[in-house]
Write a protein that holds these residues in place. Sequence first.
Motif, PDB file in Angstrom:
ATOM      1  N   GLU A   1       4.612   2.025   8.572  1.00  0.00           N
ATOM      2  CA  GLU A   1       5.573   1.376   7.948  1.00  0.00           C
ATOM      3  C   GLU A   1       6.171   0.101   8.498  1.00  0.00           C
ATOM      4  O   GLU A   1       6.714  -0.680   7.615  1.00  0.00           O
ATOM      5  N   GLY A   2       6.075  -0.143   9.818  1.00  0.00           N
ATOM      6  CA  GLY A   2       6.236  -1.243  10.307  1.00  0.00           C
ATOM      7  C   GLY A   2       5.451  -2.356   9.968  1.00  0.00           C
ATOM      8  O   GLY A   2       5.687  -3.785  10.323  1.00  0.00           O
TER       9      GLY A   2
ATOM     10  N   LEU B   1      -5.122   0.917  10.712  1.00  0.00           N
ATOM     11  CA  LEU B   1      -4.402  -0.037  10.061  1.00  0.00           C
ATOM     12  C   LEU B   1      -5.707  -0.658   9.387  1.00  0.00           C
ATOM     13  O   LEU B   1      -5.789  -0.978   8.136  1.00  0.00           O
ATOM     14  N   ALA B   2      -6.586  -1.308  10.266  1.00  0.00           N
ATOM     15  CA  ALA B   2      -7.771  -1.896   9.703  1.00  0.00           C
ATOM     16  C   ALA B   2      -8.574  -1.303   8.813  1.00  0.00           C
ATOM     17  O   ALA B   2      -9.053  -1.770   7.455  1.00  0.00           O
TER      18      ALA B   2
ATOM     19  N   VAL C   1       4.652   4.910   3.511  1.00  0.00           N
ATOM     20  CA  VAL C   1       4.105   6.225   3.895  1.00  0.00           C
ATOM     21  C   VAL C   1       4.933   7.413   3.274  1.00  0.00           C
ATOM     22  O   VAL C   1       6.135   7.825   3.457  1.00  0.00           O
ATOM     23  N   THR C   2       4.285   8.439   2.537  1.00  0.00           N
ATOM     24  CA  THR C   2       5.047   9.803   2.201  1.00  0.00           C
ATOM     25  C   THR C   2       4.073  10.772   3.197  1.00  0.00           C
ATOM     26  O   THR C   2       2.978  10.962   3.149  1.00  0.00           O
TER      27      THR C   2
ATOM     28  N   ILE D   1       0.876  -1.116   0.098  1.00  0.00           N
ATOM     29  CA  ILE D   1      -0.051  -0.043  -0.096  1.00  0.00           C
ATOM     30  C   ILE D   1       0.827   1.394   0.204  1.00  0.00           C
ATOM     31  O   ILE D   1       1.633   1.317   0.896  1.00  0.00           O
ATOM     32  N   ASP D   2       0.581   2.321  -0.880  1.00  0.00           N
ATOM     33  CA  ASP D   2       1.420   3.372  -0.988  1.00  0.00           C
ATOM     34  C   ASP D   2       0.558   4.506  -0.598  1.00  0.00           C
ATOM     35  O   ASP D   2      -0.418   4.866  -1.260  1.00  0.00           O
TER      36      ASP D   2
END
Length: 235
Positions: free
Chosen positions: A27-28, A114-115, A33-34, A7-8
């Motif tokens: 990121e973990g 996150l979900a 992630v930008t 996922i970007d």
Amino acid sequence: MKSDALIDLLLIEDDPRLADLTREYLEGHGIIVTLEENGEQGLQQALRHRFDLILLDLMLPDRDGISVCQRLREHSDVPVIMITARGEEADRVLGLEIGADDYIHKPFSPRELLARIRSTVRRARGQSGPRTAVVTVGDLTLDPGSLSARLLGRPLDLTSYEFALLQALAERAGQVLSRDRLMELARGNADEAFDRSIDVHISRLRQKLGDNSRHPQRIRTVRSVGYQYMIPETT
């Protein structure tokens, strides 16, 4: 097709501590992630690059999240999750009305965030469930494989969540579905936390279908129960 691990994501958040903690956590879990710290820079980044999802704070310096989302929707259908510190219904409803797919309010659980990210991206990629067969109800046709919808042969411009709601209704045309059941079907996860903002999505769906809530031909409100996609009368 990308997996959840690829996922970007664009995070537009002006609180440095929250932004760093959120980025580190995501990121973990394999998410790219930008980070942008203000609305205008975030908008330009979103227009330059095709992200899988944008995590957008409502309160930003120089350009707020509502303005960013409105401008973004003129050019892109990328999924957007709004972050709000106030948690007031008016803010949430406004965000949904101008095109956000979901929202979460501070302080939020990283696991819930996150979900929601994974669920929203799966819907946008057409991975929310096993159904891929084309659904046809009267003059409405839905293709879950490509997340495309046509009414009277003309394409409908739907967000991923609007498509998921319409698919849930159309596949069960004639049945009355409660709000909770609709949200469960559209999200694909009954364990997530939801509220009555589904009414806002239904209202936007009706507008795009050209349906009149007072004299509905497609989506009928069943008071105190939920909604029903009406089976068209045959002549």
